[in-house]
Design an enzyme around this catalytic site. Structure first.
Site, PDB file in Angstrom:
ATOM      1  N   LYS A  20      69.655 140.877  64.655  1.00  0.00           N
ATOM      2  CA  LYS A  20      68.195 140.989  64.690  1.00  0.00           C
ATOM      3  C   LYS A  20      67.848 142.474  64.606  1.00  0.00           C
ATOM      4  O   LYS A  20      68.002 143.213  65.571  1.00  0.00           O
ATOM      5  CB  LYS A  20      67.608 140.419  65.998  1.00  0.00           C
ATOM      6  CG  LYS A  20      68.075 138.993  66.351  1.00  0.00           C
ATOM      7  CD  LYS A  20      68.999 139.041  67.526  1.00  0.00           C
ATOM      8  CE  LYS A  20      69.358 137.728  68.155  1.00  0.00           C
ATOM      9  NZ  LYS A  20      69.423 136.550  67.387  1.00  0.00           N
ATOM     10  N   HIS A  22      66.589 136.718  77.469  1.00  0.00           N
ATOM     11  CA  HIS A  22      67.399 136.746  76.253  1.00  0.00           C
ATOM     12  C   HIS A  22      68.103 138.087  76.051  1.00  0.00           C
ATOM     13  O   HIS A  22      68.699 138.325  74.995  1.00  0.00           O
ATOM     14  CB  HIS A  22      66.468 136.452  75.055  1.00  0.00           C
ATOM     15  CG  HIS A  22      67.143 135.937  73.840  1.00  0.00           C
ATOM     16  ND1 HIS A  22      66.842 136.388  72.573  1.00  0.00           N
ATOM     17  CD2 HIS A  22      68.092 134.988  73.671  1.00  0.00           C
ATOM     18  CE1 HIS A  22      67.572 135.754  71.680  1.00  0.00           C
ATOM     19  NE2 HIS A  22      68.341 134.894  72.314  1.00  0.00           N
TER      20      HIS A  22
END
Length: 483
Positions: A192, A404
């Site tokens: 990401k 997360h």
């Protein structure tokens, strides 16, 4: 066998061999003299020290010095309805950073994300909390009208979704490629990151998902005005882009254009705001890394192994096994590094593991095993807590209300990555990480140095009401490990 000194000494003392010894000694002295002349000549021929704003050449065992005015900051997303006490450290809001990067873009935006889901309709949910995601999608759509080229890579396979984001973006002129990691490595593209104008970078735990902006606790880093780092990350992006072509196959080895001069042995050296930083990027899986790229696992293990006083870890999942391949395999590399650091070197370990409604209860025995070797009498200090995000009235939104984060900070370095800590993420799945080692005067450590900011964020979470000691877990409705 006698030493050179002994042979010369014995030759001198033994009658006829006396002259042989002197001859050998003379030869050695002449050789040493010639060597000294050559070394002196080499020193005289050495290029002058670079001026303050010149780029240093790479030296073996040294650093790559950059003239870039790189500035770094932590980026966070705090789920709605999660409140902290006053006077604690926060990263810049993720929504602000993504919008800022798009507003700055003049030439190009390149994004890697596991999957895309920027509107509630994608998952059959109506929630006002998807508004920031909608705004991000709208701004991405408009970039081509500003003559900003946009390239996106995402994963095959991906999470099940009815997302139309990528189709919308393609109609607006954005280029999209899906990389079949299932075919190439038996994994997924889990990276990401953003690269803007090949000079600004974002790396972190957040996928291109509206829930990452409002419902999931995320952490990343943004690096501005750092072309050397951005161009290096672009090599990773470009490897995904090339493998996104149909019928692609992994090269062995990777062509030289994917090589990097920036790695653990030769970090990028930058100095900004009285903070000296050494940076390098890491990658996984091994099949996607040229030999010159420091692999994710190598970086994590070495950071733990080099810590002298403390290691603070915050990850969503922790398994010393593989998770997705069948049959599962034991995978102890990070676990052994943690145990060795705590037991042999007496490094203080704190681990903040996420627990949500969808967490795998199979993680609990491994966490208990680590916690069981904590022994104050032998100065072995391993503390483990679970970070539980309250679900509240958000129970209708799936795969949310979870921490997360994927980072580590020690007294020597900071690591911010995109991978959970289990075997598959380092063997078959694509991920990236940024390693930062910094030095700064004490007054600016917490405000200017990323390491200081990251430690302050960890302390904030560790001391918060959302962190529950493993031994005190009991039954918690929002944590699957307690059921």
């Amino acid at each position: 066998m006698p030493s050179t000194y002994s042979r010369l000494h014995d030759g001198y003392d033994s009658g006829k061999g006396r002259w042989t010894g002197w001859v050998k000694l003379a030869v050695v002295l002449v050789c040493l003299t010639v060597l000294g002349v050559l070394l002196a000549f080499a020193v005289l021929k050495r290029p002058p020290a670079p001026k303050e704003h010149e780029t240093l050449p790479q030296e073996a065992g040294g650093s790559n010095s950059s003239t870039d005015q790189c500035s770094m900051a932590l980026v966070e997303s705090i789920p709605q309805q999660v409140k902290y006490k006053a006077n604690v450290t926060f990263g810049i809001p993720l929504e602000n950073v993504w919008k800022d990067l798009m507003s700055m873009a003049k030439d190009s935006v390149e994004v890697a994300s596991f999957y895309w889901s920027l509107t509630g309709e994608d998952i059959g949910v109506k929630s006002p909390s998807d508004m920031p995601g909608r705004e991000i999608l709208k701004e991405l759509e408009e970039l081509p009208s500003r003559n900003v080229s946009v390239r996106v890579v995402t994963s095959v396979p991906t999470v099940p979704t009815n997302s139309t984001d990528l189709e919308i973006l393609k109609r607006k002129g954005l280029e999209v490629r899906k990389v079949d990691f299932g075919r190439l490595t038996r994994g997924v593209l889990h990276s990401k990151f953003w690269i803007v104008d090949r000079k600004h970078v974002f790396i972190g735990s957040a996928n291109m998902d509206w829930r990452a902006l409002t419902q999931v606790k995320e952490l990343g880093v943004v690096v501005y005005n750092c072309s050397s780092l951005a161009k290096d990350l672009h090599k990773i992006f470009q490897s995904y882009w090339e493998m996104g072509q149909s019928h692609s196959s992994l090269p062995h080895p990777w062509p030289s254009k994917y090589d990097t001069a920036i790695n653990k042995q030769h970090p990028l050296l930058v100095k900004t705001d009285n903070v000296s930083s050494r940076l390098y990027l890491t990658g996984s899986p091994p099949s996607f890394c040229p030999l010159s790229r420091t692999q994710d696992l190598e970086a994590i293990v070495s950071i733990i192994s080099e810590a002298q006083h403390y290691v603070d870890v915050a990850v969503m999942e922790y398994f010393p096994t593989t998770r997705f391949e069948k049959p599962r395999r034991y995978w102890p590399f990070i676990d052994e590094a943690i145990r060795t650091a705590a037991f042999e070197r007496k490094v203080k370990m704190r681990m903040l593991i996420s627990c949500g409604r969808d967490s795998d209860p199979a993680m609990l025995p491994f966490l208990k095993s680590l916690a069981s070797i904590d022994n104050p009498h032998q100065d072995v200090d391993i503390q483990i807590k679970l970070y539980i995000v309250p679900v509240g009235n958000q129970s209708d939104i799936p795969y949310t209300r979870v921490n997360h984060n994927k980072y580590m900070v020690t007294d020597k370095a900071a690591y911010i990555g995109t991978s959970n800590w289990s075997g598959d993420y380092f063997l078959t799945t694509a991920g990236v990480g940024l390693v930062v080692s910094q030095h700064a005067p004490h007054p600016v450590w917490k405000t200017k140095a990323l390491q200081g900011q990251l430690r302050a964020v960890f302390d904030r979470d560790w001391s918060s009401e959302f962190a529950v000691d493993l031994a005190d877990l009991g039954h918690h409705p929002d944590c699957a490990l307690s059921r």
